[in-house]
Design an enzyme around this catalytic site. Structure first.
Site, PDB file in Angstrom:
ATOM      1  N   THR A 187      -4.248  -1.029  -9.115  1.00 32.65           N
ATOM      2  CA  THR A 187      -3.263  -1.093 -10.193  1.00 32.65           C
ATOM      3  C   THR A 187      -2.095  -1.927  -9.664  1.00 32.65           C
ATOM      4  O   THR A 187      -2.107  -2.332  -8.496  1.00 32.65           O
ATOM      5  CB  THR A 187      -2.734   0.313 -10.565  1.00 32.65           C
ATOM      6  OG1 THR A 187      -2.103   0.870  -9.403  1.00 32.65           O
ATOM      7  CG2 THR A 187      -3.846   1.228 -11.032  1.00 32.65           C
ATOM      8  N   HIS A 212      -7.858   0.654   1.779  1.00 27.63           N
ATOM      9  CA  HIS A 212      -6.601   0.693   2.512  1.00 27.63           C
ATOM     10  C   HIS A 212      -6.760   1.621   3.712  1.00 27.63           C
ATOM     11  O   HIS A 212      -7.285   2.732   3.573  1.00 27.63           O
ATOM     12  CB  HIS A 212      -5.474   1.188   1.595  1.00 27.63           C
ATOM     13  CG  HIS A 212      -4.146   1.154   2.265  1.00 27.63           C
ATOM     14  ND1 HIS A 212      -3.483  -0.030   2.501  1.00 27.63           N
ATOM     15  CD2 HIS A 212      -3.380   2.146   2.791  1.00 27.63           C
ATOM     16  CE1 HIS A 212      -2.342   0.242   3.134  1.00 27.63           C
ATOM     17  NE2 HIS A 212      -2.257   1.549   3.328  1.00 27.63           N
TER      18      HIS A 212
END
Ligand code: GRF
Length: 223
Positions: free
Chosen positions: A146, A114
């Protein structure tokens, strides 16, 4: 058919695949001992698929537009991913939010990169948001996936300065350079068996990493 015991990697992409290229290069240079067994894109005709084909890596398109619901797309995608029996799944510019079912299935063996210093700026437009906030540093984070968007345990994080006059593009280019170093590094650690997810923490040699992951310093690299 020749069989190898190298870790099997599936890469999920949506676009240009520059991070994918960094894995291909690292494998070619034997920095990572693994095999990319498939590149799967939700978008047809993207540069990342061309990059894979050029290197003889099998590709598939699972187009989310062909599925009425997110759950249907994810179920189809999971089936394709599983058919390659991956040890590791790498999200590399994969621009779809995955359902908790999908994430749970591949827990501990799925990573993402990210372009921000997580936990800051999950989601989109990270560089502009960092500039607008008056931040002086930006960066990128590799993390285990997750079901919380861009919220999984961090593995490695690189910082870059935000310079006077930066716009999202100039800052993005600086961050990209770091992405292409830290993501292959995390993949190498995983494939060496040094890195894993234990009790929902990213661990190296069984010990938890700091909450923002292993710090990666460009300063050390330039010395
Ligand atoms: C990268 O900025 C990555 O951090 C984000 O999407 C972009 C993908 O770029 N998740 P590429 O397709 O790997 O060139």
């Amino acid at each position: 058919m020749q069989t190898t015991h190298l870790p099997r990697i599936v890469v999920l992409i949506s676009g240009k695949g520059s991070n994918l290229q960094s894995f291909i290069d690292a494998i070619q240079m034997r920095v990572i001992d693994a095999e990319i067994v498939a590149v799967i894109s939700n978008n047809p005709g993207v540069l990342g698929l061309e990059r894979a084909e050029k290197h003889g890596i099998p590709t598939q398109v699972v187009n989310h537009r062909d599925f009425p619901e997110r759950e249907d797309f994810d179920a189809a995608l999971a089936e394709v991913v599983e058919s390659y029996r991956p040890n590791l799944i790498l999200l590399a510019g994969f621009m779809r939010i995955l359902t908790p079912d999908f994430v749970e299935k591949f827990k501990g063996r799925m990573m993402n990169i990210h372009p921000s210093l997580l936990p800051k700026y999950p989601g989109l437009h990270t560089h502009q948001r960092a500039i607008d906030a008056g931040d002086t540093v930006a960066g990128a984070t590799v993390h285990f996936v997750t079901s919380e968007l861009d919220g999984g345990p961090a593995i490695i994080q690189a910082q870059v300065p935000i310079e006077e006059g930066d716009d999202a593009e100039t800052l993005g280019a600086r961050v990209f350079e770091q992405e292409h170093m830290i993501y292959p590094m995390a993949v190498r650690w995983f494939c060496q068996g040094r890195l894993g997810l234990i009790n929902d923490r990213a661990c190296m040699f069984g010990r938890p990493l700091p909450p923002t992951g292993h710090p990666f310093s460009t300063v050390a690299r330039e010395r």
